[in-house]
Motif scaffolding. Structure first.
Motif, mmCIF file in Angstrom:
data_model
loop_
_atom_site.group_PDB
_atom_site.id
_atom_site.type_symbol
_atom_site.label_atom_id
_atom_site.label_comp_id
_atom_site.label_asym_id
_atom_site.label_seq_id
_atom_site.Cartn_x
_atom_site.Cartn_y
_atom_site.Cartn_z
ATOM 1 N N PHE A 83 0.734 -1.334 0.190
ATOM 2 C CA PHE A 83 -0.063 0.105 0.007
ATOM 3 C C PHE A 83 1.018 1.325 0.017
ATOM 4 C CE2 PHE A 83 0.814 -0.711 4.589
ATOM 5 C CZ PHE A 83 0.898 0.460 5.172
ATOM 6 N N SER A 84 0.341 2.488 -0.850
ATOM 7 C CA SER A 84 0.998 3.508 -0.518
ATOM 8 C C SER A 84 -0.192 4.486 -0.828
ATOM 9 C CB SER A 84 1.654 3.656 -1.786
ATOM 10 O OG SER A 84 2.468 4.977 -1.990
ATOM 11 N N ARG A 85 -0.331 5.337 -1.925
ATOM 12 C CA ARG A 85 -1.549 6.195 -2.151
ATOM 13 C C ARG A 85 -2.702 5.135 -2.248
ATOM 14 N NH1 ARG A 85 -2.700 11.543 -2.894
ATOM 15 N NH2 ARG A 85 -0.437 11.763 -3.059
ATOM 16 N N SER A 86 -2.641 4.148 -2.902
ATOM 17 C CA SER A 86 -3.382 2.942 -3.234
ATOM 18 C C SER A 86 -2.936 1.847 -2.656
ATOM 19 C CB SER A 86 -3.948 3.070 -4.635
ATOM 20 O OG SER A 86 -2.670 2.836 -5.568
ATOM 21 N N ALA A 87 -3.588 0.751 -3.025
ATOM 22 C CA ALA A 87 -3.186 -0.709 -2.697
ATOM 23 C C ALA A 87 -3.391 -1.493 -3.760
ATOM 24 C CB ALA A 87 -4.033 -0.995 -1.245
ATOM 25 N N ARG A 88 -2.533 -2.656 -3.603
ATOM 26 C CA ARG A 88 -2.580 -3.585 -4.708
ATOM 27 C C ARG A 88 -2.046 -4.992 -4.117
ATOM 28 N NH1 ARG A 88 2.277 -1.295 -8.273
ATOM 29 N NH2 ARG A 88 3.919 -2.653 -7.451
ATOM 30 N N VAL A 89 -2.696 -6.018 -4.691
ATOM 31 C CA VAL A 89 -2.472 -7.352 -4.327
ATOM 32 C C VAL A 89 -0.994 -7.799 -4.874
ATOM 33 C CG1 VAL A 89 -3.103 -10.080 -3.997
ATOM 34 C CG2 VAL A 89 -4.916 -8.017 -3.711
ATOM 35 N N GLU A 90 -0.019 -8.271 -4.020
ATOM 36 C CA GLU A 90 1.067 -8.872 -4.600
ATOM 37 C C GLU A 90 0.942 -10.310 -4.636
ATOM 38 O OE1 GLU A 90 3.097 -6.838 -6.090
ATOM 39 O OE2 GLU A 90 2.868 -4.820 -5.081
ATOM 40 N N VAL A 91 0.586 -11.034 -3.640
ATOM 41 C CA VAL A 91 0.445 -12.316 -3.628
ATOM 42 C C VAL A 91 -1.158 -12.625 -3.295
ATOM 43 C CG1 VAL A 91 0.965 -14.255 -2.314
ATOM 44 C CG2 VAL A 91 2.742 -12.727 -2.801
ATOM 45 N N GLU A 92 -1.887 -13.190 -4.143
ATOM 46 C CA GLU A 92 -3.285 -13.733 -3.867
ATOM 47 C C GLU A 92 -3.154 -14.729 -2.624
ATOM 48 O OE1 GLU A 92 -6.029 -12.719 -5.036
ATOM 49 O OE2 GLU A 92 -5.294 -11.373 -7.075
ATOM 50 N N PRO A 93 -4.383 -14.856 -2.065
ATOM 51 C CA PRO A 93 -4.289 -15.787 -0.987
ATOM 52 C C PRO A 93 -3.770 -17.311 -1.386
ATOM 53 C CG PRO A 93 -6.486 -14.661 -0.963
ATOM 54 C CD PRO A 93 -5.636 -14.118 -1.993
ATOM 55 N N VAL A 94 -2.779 -17.702 -0.610
ATOM 56 C CA VAL A 94 -2.174 -19.193 -1.030
ATOM 57 C C VAL A 94 -1.987 -19.909 0.162
ATOM 58 C CG1 VAL A 94 -0.001 -18.074 -1.287
ATOM 59 C CG2 VAL A 94 -0.318 -20.174 -2.336
ATOM 60 N N VAL A 95 -2.264 -21.312 0.092
ATOM 61 C CA VAL A 95 -1.741 -22.087 1.223
ATOM 62 C C VAL A 95 -0.441 -22.562 1.002
ATOM 63 C CG1 VAL A 95 -2.246 -24.421 2.382
ATOM 64 C CG2 VAL A 95 -4.087 -22.988 1.233
ATOM 65 N N ILE A 96 0.544 -22.113 2.034
ATOM 66 C CA ILE A 96 1.833 -22.257 1.960
ATOM 67 C C ILE A 96 2.355 -23.948 2.171
ATOM 68 C CG2 ILE A 96 4.212 -21.597 2.733
ATOM 69 C CD1 ILE A 96 2.693 -19.379 1.306
ATOM 70 N N THR A 97 2.923 -24.339 1.068
ATOM 71 C CA THR A 97 3.488 -25.645 1.399
ATOM 72 C C THR A 97 4.756 -25.775 0.768
ATOM 73 O OG1 THR A 97 2.764 -26.381 -1.036
ATOM 74 C CG2 THR A 97 1.083 -26.543 0.596
ATOM 75 N N SER A 98 5.573 -26.953 0.963
ATOM 76 C CA SER A 98 6.928 -27.152 0.499
ATOM 77 C C SER A 98 6.980 -26.905 -1.073
ATOM 78 C CB SER A 98 7.474 -28.571 0.994
ATOM 79 O OG SER A 98 6.678 -29.453 0.655
ATOM 80 N N ALA A 99 5.877 -27.368 -1.483
ATOM 81 C CA ALA A 99 6.163 -27.131 -3.062
ATOM 82 C C ALA A 99 5.920 -25.806 -3.665
ATOM 83 C CB ALA A 99 4.935 -28.012 -3.496
ATOM 84 N N ASN A 100 5.371 -24.824 -2.635
ATOM 85 C CA ASN A 100 5.068 -23.404 -3.413
ATOM 86 C C ASN A 100 5.839 -22.359 -2.585
ATOM 87 O OD1 ASN A 100 3.617 -22.826 -1.101
ATOM 88 N ND2 ASN A 100 1.629 -23.076 -2.302
ATOM 89 N N ALA A 101 6.525 -22.791 -1.334
ATOM 90 C CA ALA A 101 7.131 -21.569 -0.566
ATOM 91 C C ALA A 101 8.300 -21.037 -1.356
ATOM 92 C CB ALA A 101 7.516 -22.291 0.574
ATOM 93 N N SER A 102 8.788 -21.434 -2.212
ATOM 94 C CA SER A 102 9.783 -20.731 -2.910
ATOM 95 C C SER A 102 9.218 -19.846 -3.905
ATOM 96 C CB SER A 102 10.932 -21.730 -3.673
ATOM 97 O OG SER A 102 11.918 -21.330 -4.298
ATOM 98 N N SER A 103 8.316 -20.197 -4.554
ATOM 99 C CA SER A 103 7.791 -19.308 -5.582
ATOM 100 C C SER A 103 7.014 -18.100 -5.039
ATOM 101 C CB SER A 103 6.701 -20.363 -6.422
ATOM 102 O OG SER A 103 5.796 -20.528 -5.795
ATOM 103 N N VAL A 104 6.315 -18.370 -3.885
ATOM 104 C CA VAL A 104 5.897 -17.121 -3.259
ATOM 105 C C VAL A 104 7.004 -16.192 -2.727
ATOM 106 C CG1 VAL A 104 4.669 -16.356 -1.191
ATOM 107 C CG2 VAL A 104 3.751 -18.419 -2.360
ATOM 108 N N GLY A 105 8.047 -16.751 -2.453
ATOM 109 C CA GLY A 105 9.298 -15.706 -1.874
ATOM 110 C C GLY A 105 9.693 -15.017 -3.153
ATOM 111 N N ASP A 106 9.668 -15.523 -4.314
ATOM 112 C CA ASP A 106 9.908 -15.009 -5.667
ATOM 113 C C ASP A 106 8.948 -13.781 -5.984
ATOM 114 O OD1 ASP A 106 12.169 -16.353 -5.898
ATOM 115 O OD2 ASP A 106 11.339 -17.985 -7.401
#
Length: 308
Positions: A83-106
């Protein structure tokens, strides 16, 4: 009499309510929820220098990828909003697992700074509309370096946005916040807030403000924040120890109760049983008496015969 009885009933009911645990008595973040959703609100306003913004987003990404900070077993649902003057979604709601944690970090590392004013209202409204709110527990965490400059600036009105939506908790990490921090203190909930420092970390209840001197300390504090939200704090695990002391107390009681068991020795009192032996005496006396009567009659008869 009826008035006195109704008074007693009311007093008993009040006592039961006092003794029964209330819904909010045990802070949820002191228990381990099966699932938790966190909406992570990242301040990308122009007051944050670009190198510090890079430190901030890298610290968040590193914490997400580290299993010592965040479990990769489906416990956590995460969304990230800048958020700044407006707001935007950078990561949509995601269940963190070993398979996707790295991609969420990216995804978090690839955020580009918005670098404008600071609008808490836009951030909180977007968080409420983005978060799924299907987990056992939900929380918003705000990472910021200051106060709102546009939109609603009343902390209590802002606090009501996620609170009325059913989000359980909101906390703030203030990085190098200058001057008065009462806005942040009144923003978090549940109230009353806890302040760290001066109170030592970790908090013992949700609704906390943690002040950080500079962005270089952010990565460690983000990891500690997730640990507090998702895992129980050490204090509850240590409290069961006093239960060991009562287990030793029953030992003296058997010795005390055993002594009275020696008193049954008076069971030897059945010695008065000789009393049954005298019971037959009346029968023998009766027989002897009847025998003497018969003998007397016989002697009188013989004596009369002799006189003849």
């Amino acid at each position: 009499m009826k008035a006195r009885l109704s008074t007693v009933i009311i007093l008993v009911a009040l006592l039961a309510l006092t003794l029964s645990p209330s819904a909010g008595a045990a802070p949820p973040n002191l228990q381990t929820p099966d699932t938790i959703e966190v909406g992570f609100l990242v301040d990308g306003s122009g007051s944050i220098a670009p190198p510090n913004f890079v430190i901030m987003k890298n610290g968040i990404a590193a914490a997400i990828e580290d299993t010592n900070c965040v479990p990769h077993d489906g416990t956590l649902t995460l969304s990230v909003i800048q958020f700044s003057r407006s707001a935007r979604v950078e990561v949509e709601p995601v269940v963190i697992t070993s398979a996707n944690a790295s991609s969420v970090g990216d995804q978090i590392r690839n955020m580009s700074q918005m670098a404008d004013a600071t609008n808490y209202e836009a951030a909180l409204n977007l968080a409420v509309s983005t978060m799924l709110l299907t987990t056992d527990y939900s929380a918003i965490n705000i990472t910021t370096d200051g106060l709102p400059t546009v939109g609603i600036i009343d902390p209590e009105v802002l606090r009501a946005i996620p609170e009325n939506a059913g989000i359980d908790e909101m906390d703030v990490e203030g990085i190098g916040v200058p001057g008065d921090v009462s806005f942040l203190q009144n923003l978090v909930y549940p109230q009353p807030f806890s302040m760290h420092p001066p109170t030592a970390w970790p908090p013992d209840a949700p609704g906390w403000v943690r002040l950080i001197d500079d962005f270089s300390d952010l990565e460690a504090t983000i990891c500690e924040k997730f640990t507090v939200l998702i895992a129980p704090t050490p204090e509850p695990t240590d409290t069961p120890e006093p239960t060991a002391t009562p287990t030793n107390t029953p030992e003296p009681t058997p010795t005390a109760t055993a002594e009275p068991t020696a008193t049954p020795e008076p069971t030897a009192t059945p010695e008065p049983q000789p009393s049954p032996t005298p019971v037959p005496e009346p029968a023998t006396i009766a027989l002897l008496g009847s025998g003497l009567v018969a003998l007397g009659a016989y002697l009188r008869k013989r004596r009369g015969e002799d006189d003849i």
